[in-house]
Write an enzyme that holds these catalytic residues in place. Structure first.
Site, PDB file in Angstrom:
ATOM      1  N   ILE A   1     -27.624   2.605 -34.817  1.00 32.12           N
ATOM      2  CA  ILE A   1     -26.301   2.778 -35.428  1.00 32.12           C
ATOM      3  C   ILE A   1     -25.698   1.420 -35.803  1.00 32.12           C
ATOM      4  O   ILE A   1     -25.102   1.274 -36.874  1.00 32.12           O
ATOM      5  CB  ILE A   1     -25.364   3.551 -34.460  1.00 32.12           C
ATOM      6  CG1 ILE A   1     -25.931   4.957 -34.203  1.00 32.12           C
ATOM      7  CG2 ILE A   1     -23.947   3.640 -35.022  1.00 32.12           C
ATOM      8  CD1 ILE A   1     -25.175   5.768 -33.151  1.00 32.12           C
TER       9      ILE A   1
ATOM     10  N   TYR B   1     -24.652   7.707 -17.863  1.00 37.73           N
ATOM     11  CA  TYR B   1     -24.311   7.432 -19.264  1.00 37.73           C
ATOM     12  C   TYR B   1     -23.030   8.180 -19.654  1.00 37.73           C
ATOM     13  O   TYR B   1     -22.099   7.600 -20.220  1.00 37.73           O
ATOM     14  CB  TYR B   1     -25.473   7.870 -20.156  1.00 37.73           C
ATOM     15  CG  TYR B   1     -25.202   7.737 -21.645  1.00 37.73           C
ATOM     16  CD1 TYR B   1     -25.179   6.481 -22.249  1.00 37.73           C
ATOM     17  CD2 TYR B   1     -24.983   8.866 -22.442  1.00 37.73           C
ATOM     18  CE1 TYR B   1     -24.930   6.361 -23.609  1.00 37.73           C
ATOM     19  CE2 TYR B   1     -24.738   8.749 -23.797  1.00 37.73           C
ATOM     20  CZ  TYR B   1     -24.718   7.498 -24.375  1.00 37.73           C
ATOM     21  OH  TYR B   1     -24.463   7.377 -25.726  1.00 37.73           O
TER      22      TYR B   1
ATOM     23  N   SER C   1     -32.282   6.937 -33.823  1.00 31.27           N
ATOM     24  CA  SER C   1     -32.209   5.508 -33.480  1.00 31.27           C
ATOM     25  C   SER C   1     -33.287   5.234 -32.436  1.00 31.27           C
ATOM     26  O   SER C   1     -34.048   6.116 -32.077  1.00 31.27           O
ATOM     27  CB  SER C   1     -30.831   5.169 -32.898  1.00 31.27           C
ATOM     28  OG  SER C   1     -30.745   5.642 -31.572  1.00 31.27           O
TER      29      SER C   1
HETATM   30  N1  LIG Z   1     -28.329   7.559 -31.022  1.00 27.49           N
HETATM   31  C1  LIG Z   1     -27.527   8.481 -30.535  1.00 27.49           C
HETATM   32  O1  LIG Z   1     -27.863   9.674 -30.532  1.00 27.49           O
HETATM   33  C2  LIG Z   1     -26.160   8.075 -30.013  1.00 27.49           C
HETATM   34  C3  LIG Z   1     -25.218   9.091 -29.810  1.00 27.49           C
HETATM   35  C4  LIG Z   1     -23.964   8.747 -29.338  1.00 27.49           C
HETATM   36  C5  LIG Z   1     -23.642   7.434 -29.075  1.00 27.49           C
HETATM   37  N2  LIG Z   1     -24.572   6.463 -29.283  1.00 27.49           N
HETATM   38  C6  LIG Z   1     -24.172   5.072 -28.970  1.00 27.49           C
HETATM   39  O2  LIG Z   1     -24.472   4.241 -30.058  1.00 27.49           O
HETATM   40  C7  LIG Z   1     -24.661   2.912 -29.583  1.00 27.49           C
HETATM   41  C8  LIG Z   1     -25.915   2.349 -30.243  1.00 27.49           C
HETATM   42  O3  LIG Z   1     -27.033   3.095 -29.807  1.00 27.49           O
HETATM   43  P1  LIG Z   1     -28.250   3.474 -30.770  1.00 27.49           P
HETATM   44  O4  LIG Z   1     -28.416   4.931 -30.681  1.00 27.49           O
HETATM   45  O5  LIG Z   1     -28.114   2.851 -32.077  1.00 27.49           O
HETATM   46  O6  LIG Z   1     -29.456   2.856 -29.919  1.00 27.49           O
HETATM   47  P2  LIG Z   1     -30.456   1.649 -30.232  1.00 27.49           P
HETATM   48  O7  LIG Z   1     -31.130   1.837 -31.527  1.00 27.49           O
HETATM   49  O8  LIG Z   1     -31.287   1.544 -28.990  1.00 27.49           O
HETATM   50  O9  LIG Z   1     -29.480   0.391 -30.338  1.00 27.49           O
HETATM   51  C9  LIG Z   1     -28.905  -0.206 -29.208  1.00 27.49           C
HETATM   52  C10 LIG Z   1     -28.449  -1.587 -29.577  1.00 27.49           C
HETATM   53  O10 LIG Z   1     -27.823  -2.187 -28.433  1.00 27.49           O
HETATM   54  C11 LIG Z   1     -28.398  -3.463 -28.223  1.00 27.49           C
HETATM   55  N3  LIG Z   1     -28.390  -3.832 -26.817  1.00 27.49           N
HETATM   56  C12 LIG Z   1     -28.952  -3.173 -25.780  1.00 27.49           C
HETATM   57  N4  LIG Z   1     -28.763  -3.874 -24.650  1.00 27.49           N
HETATM   58  C13 LIG Z   1     -28.088  -5.003 -24.983  1.00 27.49           C
HETATM   59  C14 LIG Z   1     -27.616  -6.127 -24.263  1.00 27.49           C
HETATM   60  N5  LIG Z   1     -27.809  -6.257 -22.940  1.00 27.49           N
HETATM   61  N6  LIG Z   1     -26.958  -7.100 -24.930  1.00 27.49           N
HETATM   62  C15 LIG Z   1     -26.757  -6.999 -26.270  1.00 27.49           C
HETATM   63  N7  LIG Z   1     -27.190  -5.965 -27.004  1.00 27.49           N
HETATM   64  C16 LIG Z   1     -27.849  -4.980 -26.364  1.00 27.49           C
HETATM   65  C17 LIG Z   1     -29.827  -3.363 -28.757  1.00 27.49           C
HETATM   66  O11 LIG Z   1     -30.290  -4.653 -29.188  1.00 27.49           O
HETATM   67  P3  LIG Z   1     -31.309  -5.597 -28.379  1.00 27.49           P
HETATM   68  O12 LIG Z   1     -32.288  -4.725 -27.671  1.00 27.49           O
HETATM   69  O13 LIG Z   1     -31.905  -6.431 -29.470  1.00 27.49           O
HETATM   70  O14 LIG Z   1     -30.438  -6.400 -27.467  1.00 27.49           O
HETATM   71  C18 LIG Z   1     -29.599  -2.493 -29.989  1.00 27.49           C
HETATM   72  O15 LIG Z   1     -29.212  -3.272 -31.079  1.00 27.49           O
HETATM   73  C19 LIG Z   1     -24.721   2.989 -28.073  1.00 27.49           C
HETATM   74  O16 LIG Z   1     -23.493   2.573 -27.527  1.00 27.49           O
HETATM   75  C20 LIG Z   1     -24.938   4.469 -27.796  1.00 27.49           C
HETATM   76  O17 LIG Z   1     -24.408   4.875 -26.564  1.00 27.49           O
HETATM   77  C21 LIG Z   1     -25.828   6.754 -29.734  1.00 27.49           C
END
Ligand SMILES: NC(=O)c1ccc[n+]([C@@H]2O[C@H](COP(=O)([O-])OP(=O)(O)OC[C@H]3O[C@@H](n4cnc5c(N)ncnc54)[C@H](OP(=O)(O)O)[C@@H]3O)[C@@H](O)[C@H]2O)c1
Length: 332
Positions: free
Chosen positions: A59, A201, A238
């Site tokens: 995202i 979570y 994602s």
């Molecule tokens: N995908 C879904 O279905 C969904 C639904 C609801 C909410 N969300 C929320 O959307 C947000 C993004 O998630 P996503 O689904 O896009 O997952 P994702 O593709 O795994 O992205 C997560 C991002 O967070 C970064 N990250 C993880 N640990 C970190 C750390 N210690 N320091 C800095 N950056 C860190 C990762 O980058 P690096 O690994 O390079 O650090 C990556 O860029 C999250 O807050 C999640 O809870 C997602």
């Protein structure tokens, strides 16, 4: 009598129309209305400086790319520098007007709190200001409630809640000083529903709603206009399932989201997210059926929502809807 009949009919038809609308949309009604009649994304984001954390995938990456299309100066942060450089290249390709200096790659481990202040200084040194902070970095979870190690609760809250708060506090003090700004927080429909097999979570996202609801009222007490927007996506494509916490410390779920699975694209999610930010909404729910509708139910009819969730869970449908499988698979 005729008046009562007419009034009653209008009320019933109005209610049915509302239900039908909610069944057919992929974001809360207000956000959808703003996609048609709200502020233009170009007008809002051009020349703004926006800092997106967790921008190396999913995202956060999609939000950065959407911003690039609207001539925004972007700071992209995460831990994987190679991925951030790729996102920067792709943002520049998507934009007609941004130059190399308009996108700052700022590596940052959110859980290293001691680096937040100096990271923010780099943003100000580079762009001279910050307009919007999008706190998006976070990790999900798949685990049985009773097996979760306390250390996992702590690690997950450390990333999803405490690190986000620490950075927001630094940035908010700056927003107070300059008298403007905008805090955006990536929550989830898990912040509005008791999602099974993701207890830490879900609790972390609920916690964000508590913290930022208080903040809104504190900002109001200072008579400063600093909007706080919480985005609550449902399932989105994602890398989150690979990176998700489990019940055990330092373990990752490590599985891909099945490509056949029913999820919203990160691109659509980012467009709706920017619509909510542009129109300074307090909360925005973004999801495919039935998570959006369940969120409406949880919000307006919590008892009914509880019954539906229990039925979904007892019939194994809850996990299937989330991950395209009936139960969490064991992680070795
Ligand atoms: N995908 C879904 O279905 C969904 C639904 C609801 C909410 N969300 C929320 O959307 C947000 C993004 O998630 P996503 O689904 O896009 O997952 P994702 O593709 O795994 O992205 C997560 C991002 O967070 C970064 N990250 C993880 N640990 C970190 C750390 N210690 N320091 C800095 N950056 C860190 C990762 O980058 P690096 O690994 O390079 O650090 C990556 O860029 C999250 O807050 C999640 O809870 C997602």
């Amino acid at each position: 009598m005729d008046f009562c009949l007419a009034f009653g009919s209008i009320a019933v038809f109005g209610f049915l129309a509302w239900i039908l609308a909610i069944l057919s949309i992929d974001a809360d009604l207000l956000t959808i209305i703003y996609t048609y009649f709200g502020k233009s994304l170009d007008g809002t984001f051009a020349d703004k400086v926006v800092w997106v954390t967790g921008a190396s995938s999913g995202i956060g990456e999609a939000v950065s790319k959407e911003l690039a299309k609207h001539r925004t100066k972007i700071v992209i942060s995460a831990r994987r520098v190679d991925e951030l450089n790729r996102v920067k290249r792709e943002c520049l390709e998507l934009s007609n007007s941004l130059t190399d200096a308009d996108i700052l790659v700022l590596p940052l481990d959110m859980t290293d709190y001691s680096s937040h202040q100096s990271a923010f200084k780099k943003v100000l040194d580079h762009f001279g200001r910050l307009d919007i902070l999008v706190s998006n970095a976070g990790r999900s979870q798949r685990a049985n409630w009773e097996e979760i190690e306390t250390e996992v609760d702590k690690q997950l809250f450390d990333l999803n809640v405490f690190s986000l708060l620490a950075l927001s506090r630094i940035v908010l003090k700056y927003f107070y000083r300059v008298g403007k700004g905008h805090l955006v927080v990536m929550s989830s429909v898990a912040g509005k529903n008791g999602i099974p097999f993701s207890a830490s979570y879900t609790a972390s996202k609920y916690a964000l709603h508590g913290y930022f609801a208080c903040l809104r009222n504190e900002i109001a007490s200072k008579n400063i206009a600093i909007p706080v927007t919480l985005i609550c996506p449902g399932p989105v494509f994602s890398g989150f399932l690979k990176e998700a916490f489990t019940a055990k410390k330092d373990q990752k779920f490590g599985q891909d989201v099945p490509s056949t699975h029913k999820r919203m694209s990160a691109q659509r999610c980012s467009y709706l997210t920017l619509t909510a930010i542009a129109n300074e909404l307090e909360e925005c729910w973004v999801s495919i059926f039935p998570y959006l509708q369940l969120t409406y139910l949880s919000h307006y009819q919590p008892y009914l929502a509880g019954c539906v969730w229990k039925w979904l869970s007892s019939s194994g449908k809850a996990m299937k809807m989330r991950d395209g499988r009936e139960s969490i698979q064991k992680v070795e």
